[in-house]
Write a protein that holds these residues in place. Structure first.
Motif, PDB file in Angstrom:
ATOM      1  N   ALA A  43      55.095   7.002 -68.489  1.00  0.00           N
ATOM      2  CA  ALA A  43      56.256   7.995 -68.311  1.00  0.00           C
ATOM      3  C   ALA A  43      56.196   8.529 -66.686  1.00  0.00           C
ATOM      4  O   ALA A  43      54.627   8.713 -66.294  1.00  0.00           O
ATOM      5  CB  ALA A  43      55.578   8.815 -69.436  1.00  0.00           C
ATOM      6  N   VAL A  50      60.504   5.384 -62.911  1.00  0.00           N
ATOM      7  CA  VAL A  50      61.140   4.734 -63.999  1.00  0.00           C
ATOM      8  C   VAL A  50      61.758   2.873 -64.427  1.00  0.00           C
ATOM      9  O   VAL A  50      61.346   2.432 -65.275  1.00  0.00           O
ATOM     10  CB  VAL A  50      61.895   5.570 -65.287  1.00  0.00           C
ATOM     11  N   VAL A  67      59.517   5.453 -70.029  1.00  0.00           N
ATOM     12  CA  VAL A  67      60.407   7.322 -70.743  1.00  0.00           C
ATOM     13  C   VAL A  67      60.434   7.672 -69.120  1.00  0.00           C
ATOM     14  O   VAL A  67      59.405   7.942 -68.706  1.00  0.00           O
ATOM     15  CB  VAL A  67      59.896   7.869 -71.542  1.00  0.00           C
ATOM     16  N   HIS A  68      61.565   8.446 -69.092  1.00  0.00           N
ATOM     17  CA  HIS A  68      61.311   9.867 -67.964  1.00  0.00           C
ATOM     18  C   HIS A  68      61.090  11.064 -68.587  1.00  0.00           C
ATOM     19  O   HIS A  68      61.776  10.931 -69.600  1.00  0.00           O
ATOM     20  CB  HIS A  68      63.016   9.458 -67.627  1.00  0.00           C
ATOM     21  N   ALA A  69      60.214  10.660 -67.801  1.00  0.00           N
ATOM     22  CA  ALA A  69      59.094  12.649 -68.421  1.00  0.00           C
ATOM     23  C   ALA A  69      58.691  12.840 -67.391  1.00  0.00           C
ATOM     24  O   ALA A  69      57.704  12.018 -66.568  1.00  0.00           O
ATOM     25  CB  ALA A  69      58.254  11.584 -70.014  1.00  0.00           C
ATOM     26  N   PRO A  74      58.797  13.753 -73.580  1.00  0.00           N
ATOM     27  CA  PRO A  74      60.249  13.064 -72.305  1.00  0.00           C
ATOM     28  C   PRO A  74      61.667  14.189 -72.235  1.00  0.00           C
ATOM     29  O   PRO A  74      61.366  14.870 -73.706  1.00  0.00           O
ATOM     30  CB  PRO A  74      60.527  11.689 -73.385  1.00  0.00           C
ATOM     31  N   LEU A  89      56.012  12.329 -77.035  1.00  0.00           N
ATOM     32  CA  LEU A  89      55.790  10.800 -77.086  1.00  0.00           C
ATOM     33  C   LEU A  89      54.753  10.401 -77.905  1.00  0.00           C
ATOM     34  O   LEU A  89      55.229   9.349 -78.775  1.00  0.00           O
ATOM     35  CB  LEU A  89      54.677  10.147 -75.468  1.00  0.00           C
TER      36      LEU A  89
END
Length: 370
Positions: A43, A50, A67-69, A74, A89
């Motif tokens: 993340a 990412v 993941v974009h978090a 996220p 997540l």
């Protein structure tokens, strides 16, 4: 090369079958050293990282999800990220190993550590890496207070890697382990007046100038020229101030893009607070998310730092993408430090430019697409 991520890649101990989560994964280098892991989840709050991490996994034959978090929660999928759309997540107590490459913003460190503590099983290990000039020492003190002890695993070149083990014990009642930013729905509220109208900026730790409206953005907000009905793109929107002002001037909702997950959540909250729920907020590496669209005006305060170094790479990409998405006759309006030589890049893409306003520290430049 990121020396702290390299320490993670070289020294993190992962057993076959472990579940490992990399928070602040950057380009995925840390994951490249953990190939025995059966389940890897990466993340990062920056969407360019990412994309880079996905390439790293693919090129090294590593199975895993990226993941974009911002931390362990996220960014919601879709165009309008809201805190209520977020989902964890991984389940509590289900992870064997968590690695953290510390962020620069110190207020963002504790939420990551608390995420790691929550996710780890009893006996699970949290590995923390960072540079001396990035705040690794105070971050280690927080890790020790939370987990009850740390061990130095490796160090060198001004960077350090430490590891702590999750114990079967409650989180200590230590004031250093409390922060309002542990609540995902908590935002700093900064009240201001821009162009004679009240505006509340909502921000989170790590968002650019998150504790106040920076002078450069303020100068652009006061100087920018937006025709009635104009389709406006706020490029690198941060907390969303320019998007609000542009929407008010145009009389139609603006589109806001940024690469940072917390900036997107902040901008969404700022726009909603201004009654602009129809304004779009999109995750985008530079202008990638809107390259097929067209706008009448692009406004931006482009980032020009990579770590502590100054670089024109990102502003150049912003200017190039702004030219690509503008209608013929459309205007790019940007603010910059007076010492930054953006004029040459503007001439390269737009042919010429004008100075809308300047002061001893900043300048607002405008260029029209011919």
């Amino acid at each position: 090369m990121d020396d702290s991520a390299l320490l993670l890649a070289r020294h993190v101990a992962v057993r076959p079958g472990d579940t490992i989560v990399h928070l602040g994964c950057g380009n995925g280098l840390a994951a490249a050293g953990a190939t025995p892991a059966a389940t890897a989840l990466l993340a990062d709050r920056h969407i360019a990282n990412v994309a880079a991490a996905r390439w790293t996994l693919a090129l090294n034959g590593i199975a895993g999800e990226v993941v974009h978090a911002a931390g362990a929660t996220p960014l919601a999928h879709g165009a309008t990220p809201r805190a209520t759309d977020d989902a964890l997540l991984v389940a509590d107590g289900s992870v064997d190993v968590v690695t953290i490459r510390i962020p620069v913003e110190k207020g963002a460190v504790l939420p990551l550590l608390r995420d790691a503590h929550r996710m780890l099983r009893i006996g699970g290990r949290c590995w923390l890496a960072g540079g001396n000039d990035e705040g690794i020492k105070p971050a280690v003190r927080l890790l020790e207070a939370l987990f009850g002890g740390v061990a130095v695993a490796a160090q060198g070149g001004g960077h350090r890697l430490v590891v702590a083990t999750r114990r079967d014990a409650p989180i200590p009642d230590d004031e250093t382990l409390h922060s309002p930013w542990l609540d995902r729905d908590a935002f700093r509220e900064v009240s201001m007046t821009v162009r004679g109208e009240p505006l509340v900026l909502y921000t989170r730790p790590g968002v650019f100038s998150w504790e106040h409206l920076d002078e450069a953005t303020s100068l652009l907000a006061e100087a920018m020229r937006i025709p009635d009905g104009a389709r406006v793109l706020d490029f690198g929107c941060g907390g969303g101030v320019l998007g609000v002002v542009a929407s008010r001037l145009a009389g139609v909702p603006a589109t806001c893009v940024d690469a940072d997950a917390e900036a997107l959540r902040s901008a969404r909250r700022t726009l909603d607070g201004a009654g602009l729920r129809e304004a779009r907020v999109l995750a985008s590496d530079a202008g990638e998310a809107v390259l097929e669209e067209r706008f009448d005006v692009v406004v931006t305060n482009p980032p020009f730092h990579h770590g502590k170094a100054t670089t024109l790479d990102v502003p150049r990409q912003f200017i190039a993408d702004a030219h690509a998405v503008l209608e013929r006759g459309g205007w790019l309006q940007l603010v910059a430090n007076r010492t930054l030589p953006y004029e040459g890049v503007l001439r390269e893409y737009f042919g010429d430019h004008a100075v809308l306003v300047e002061n001893p520290r900043f300048k607002v430049l405008a260029a029209r697409k011919r």
